[in-house]
Motif scaffolding. Structure first.
Motif, PDB file in Angstrom:
ATOM      1  N   GLU A   1      11.124  38.349 -32.563  1.00  0.00           N
ATOM      2  CA  GLU A   1      10.323  37.136 -32.645  1.00  0.00           C
ATOM      3  C   GLU A   1       9.028  37.181 -31.835  1.00  0.00           C
ATOM      4  O   GLU A   1       7.984  36.852 -32.338  1.00  0.00           O
ATOM      5  CB  GLU A   1      11.172  35.957 -32.175  1.00  0.00           C
ATOM      6  CG  GLU A   1      12.445  35.791 -32.979  1.00  0.00           C
ATOM      7  CD  GLU A   1      12.380  34.637 -33.934  1.00  0.00           C
ATOM      8  OE1 GLU A   1      12.016  33.567 -33.482  1.00  0.00           O
ATOM      9  OE2 GLU A   1      12.690  34.833 -35.109  1.00  0.00           O
ATOM     10  N   THR A   2       9.098  37.580 -30.597  1.00  0.00           N
ATOM     11  CA  THR A   2       7.908  37.461 -29.753  1.00  0.00           C
ATOM     12  C   THR A   2       7.272  38.818 -29.491  1.00  0.00           C
ATOM     13  O   THR A   2       7.904  39.862 -29.626  1.00  0.00           O
ATOM     14  CB  THR A   2       8.262  36.820 -28.397  1.00  0.00           C
ATOM     15  OG1 THR A   2       9.100  37.720 -27.676  1.00  0.00           O
ATOM     16  CG2 THR A   2       8.965  35.487 -28.566  1.00  0.00           C
ATOM     17  N   LEU A   3       6.021  38.761 -29.084  1.00  0.00           N
ATOM     18  CA  LEU A   3       5.304  39.988 -28.733  1.00  0.00           C
ATOM     19  C   LEU A   3       5.975  40.679 -27.547  1.00  0.00           C
ATOM     20  O   LEU A   3       6.058  41.904 -27.503  1.00  0.00           O
ATOM     21  CB  LEU A   3       3.849  39.661 -28.392  1.00  0.00           C
ATOM     22  CG  LEU A   3       2.970  39.261 -29.568  1.00  0.00           C
ATOM     23  CD1 LEU A   3       1.631  38.745 -29.076  1.00  0.00           C
ATOM     24  CD2 LEU A   3       2.777  40.432 -30.504  1.00  0.00           C
TER      25      LEU A   3
ATOM     26  N   ILE B   1       8.890  42.645 -28.778  1.00  0.00           N
ATOM     27  CA  ILE B   1       8.476  43.870 -29.479  1.00  0.00           C
ATOM     28  C   ILE B   1       8.078  44.930 -28.457  1.00  0.00           C
ATOM     29  O   ILE B   1       8.490  46.087 -28.559  1.00  0.00           O
ATOM     30  CB  ILE B   1       7.304  43.595 -30.449  1.00  0.00           C
ATOM     31  CG1 ILE B   1       7.728  42.644 -31.573  1.00  0.00           C
ATOM     32  CG2 ILE B   1       6.795  44.898 -31.048  1.00  0.00           C
ATOM     33  CD1 ILE B   1       6.580  42.173 -32.449  1.00  0.00           C
TER      34      ILE B   1
ATOM     35  N   ASN C   1      -0.026  45.373 -35.083  1.00  0.00           N
ATOM     36  CA  ASN C   1      -0.240  44.506 -36.256  1.00  0.00           C
ATOM     37  C   ASN C   1      -0.031  43.045 -35.905  1.00  0.00           C
ATOM     38  O   ASN C   1      -0.783  42.172 -36.349  1.00  0.00           O
ATOM     39  CB  ASN C   1       0.672  44.921 -37.404  1.00  0.00           C
ATOM     40  CG  ASN C   1       0.328  46.283 -37.963  1.00  0.00           C
ATOM     41  OD1 ASN C   1      -0.757  46.801 -37.749  1.00  0.00           O
ATOM     42  ND2 ASN C   1       1.273  46.880 -38.664  1.00  0.00           N
ATOM     43  N   ARG C   2       0.986  42.782 -35.121  1.00  0.00           N
ATOM     44  CA  ARG C   2       1.279  41.397 -34.717  1.00  0.00           C
ATOM     45  C   ARG C   2       0.170  40.858 -33.821  1.00  0.00           C
ATOM     46  O   ARG C   2      -0.258  39.709 -33.972  1.00  0.00           O
ATOM     47  CB  ARG C   2       2.631  41.368 -34.015  1.00  0.00           C
ATOM     48  CG  ARG C   2       3.087  40.016 -33.555  1.00  0.00           C
ATOM     49  CD  ARG C   2       3.683  39.184 -34.695  1.00  0.00           C
ATOM     50  NE  ARG C   2       4.076  37.901 -34.202  1.00  0.00           N
ATOM     51  CZ  ARG C   2       5.273  37.601 -33.701  1.00  0.00           C
ATOM     52  NH1 ARG C   2       6.211  38.516 -33.681  1.00  0.00           N
ATOM     53  NH2 ARG C   2       5.526  36.410 -33.242  1.00  0.00           N
TER      54      ARG C   2
ATOM     55  N   GLY D   1       3.883  48.055 -35.274  1.00  0.00           N
ATOM     56  CA  GLY D   1       4.227  46.663 -35.561  1.00  0.00           C
ATOM     57  C   GLY D   1       3.687  45.716 -34.498  1.00  0.00           C
ATOM     58  O   GLY D   1       3.224  44.607 -34.810  1.00  0.00           O
ATOM     59  N   TYR D   2       3.752  46.151 -33.252  1.00  0.00           N
ATOM     60  CA  TYR D   2       3.230  45.367 -32.139  1.00  0.00           C
ATOM     61  C   TYR D   2       1.721  45.174 -32.294  1.00  0.00           C
ATOM     62  O   TYR D   2       1.205  44.055 -32.149  1.00  0.00           O
ATOM     63  CB  TYR D   2       3.568  46.078 -30.820  1.00  0.00           C
ATOM     64  CG  TYR D   2       3.029  45.421 -29.576  1.00  0.00           C
ATOM     65  CD1 TYR D   2       3.454  44.162 -29.173  1.00  0.00           C
ATOM     66  CD2 TYR D   2       2.097  46.070 -28.774  1.00  0.00           C
ATOM     67  CE1 TYR D   2       2.973  43.568 -28.016  1.00  0.00           C
ATOM     68  CE2 TYR D   2       1.603  45.492 -27.623  1.00  0.00           C
ATOM     69  CZ  TYR D   2       2.050  44.244 -27.253  1.00  0.00           C
ATOM     70  OH  TYR D   2       1.563  43.658 -26.111  1.00  0.00           O
TER      71      TYR D   2
ATOM     72  N   ALA E   1      -2.803  40.103 -36.024  1.00  0.00           N
ATOM     73  CA  ALA E   1      -2.584  38.899 -36.823  1.00  0.00           C
ATOM     74  C   ALA E   1      -2.781  37.640 -35.979  1.00  0.00           C
ATOM     75  O   ALA E   1      -3.404  36.670 -36.429  1.00  0.00           O
ATOM     76  CB  ALA E   1      -1.180  38.913 -37.427  1.00  0.00           C
ATOM     77  N   GLU E   2      -2.268  37.656 -34.752  1.00  0.00           N
ATOM     78  CA  GLU E   2      -2.451  36.492 -33.867  1.00  0.00           C
ATOM     79  C   GLU E   2      -3.914  36.324 -33.495  1.00  0.00           C
ATOM     80  O   GLU E   2      -4.406  35.207 -33.385  1.00  0.00           O
ATOM     81  CB  GLU E   2      -1.583  36.639 -32.614  1.00  0.00           C
ATOM     82  CG  GLU E   2      -0.121  36.360 -32.886  1.00  0.00           C
ATOM     83  CD  GLU E   2       0.678  36.132 -31.624  1.00  0.00           C
ATOM     84  OE1 GLU E   2       0.086  35.864 -30.552  1.00  0.00           O
ATOM     85  OE2 GLU E   2       1.910  36.201 -31.720  1.00  0.00           O
TER      86      GLU E   2
END
Length: 185
Positions: free
Chosen positions: A23-25, A28, A75-76, A72-73, A79-80
């Motif tokens: 769920e959270t950075l 990750i 990318n997240r 993935g981290y 995105a934020e």
């Protein structure tokens, strides 16, 4: 409620195999660190047990998993960052903070990718058998040298020369095997 027994259902699911979405950075980032620690421990254990190929494979696979999570981290974070309103002071500060985090994460990803490239080469080297042949060669020459020195110290020069010749033949055979292994790569 009838009879003090609650009505309805409550379901909870806990998984340890990674199938639950992160769920959270922070989670990750923590998962990347734990994956890294995990493959390092596994590789060290296999190496100490004498399984150099298994250790190289564990390192390569572990880095592959950690790289996927690190991507993935990033990318997240990206995105934020795109969702921020930079027209406000808080938004601009958050944007800059995320920019620094993305830069740090990208540097770490590049480092992990370089490590993975080296791990891939090491794995190929271990699988080729060349590492084992070179280790055998070093051990053989050290053992031979000490045996010949002992014979010479005892005054058995002829036996020492015979032992040298025998070990030279073995060394040539080993070096020939190394050459064939390198040529087949």
């Amino acid at each position: 409620m009838s009879g003090k027994i609650p009505a309805g259902e409550f379901n909870t699911r806990f998984t340890i195999d990674g199938s639950q979405p992160v769920e959270t950075l922070k989670q990750i980032k923590s998962e990347v660190s734990s994956l890294t620690a995990g493959w390092k421990a596994q590789a060290a254990q296999l190496k100490s047990a004498g399984d150099a190929v298994g250790a190289a494979q564990a390192k390569y696979d572990g880095l592959n998993n950690a790289i996927d999570k690190q991507q993935g981290y990033i990318n997240r974070l990206t995105a934020e960052q795109k969702q921020l309103d930079t027209s406000t002071n808080d938004g601009a500060q958050s944007y800059a903070k995320l920019e620094r985090q993305i830069a740090t994460a990208t540097t770490r990803l590049n480092s992990m990718t370089a490590q993975q490239d080296r791990a891939k080469q090491s794995l190929a080297y271990q699988k080729s058998g060349l590492a084992e042949l070179q280790t055998q060669y070093r051990q053989m020459t050290q053992t031979s040298e000490s045996y010949v020195n002992r014979l010479q110290a005892e005054g058995k020069v002829q036996e020492a020369n015979t032992a040298k010749m025998s070990e030279y033949r073995k060394a040539i055979s080993n070096l020939d095997s190394q050459l064939r292994s390198q040529e087949s790569e």
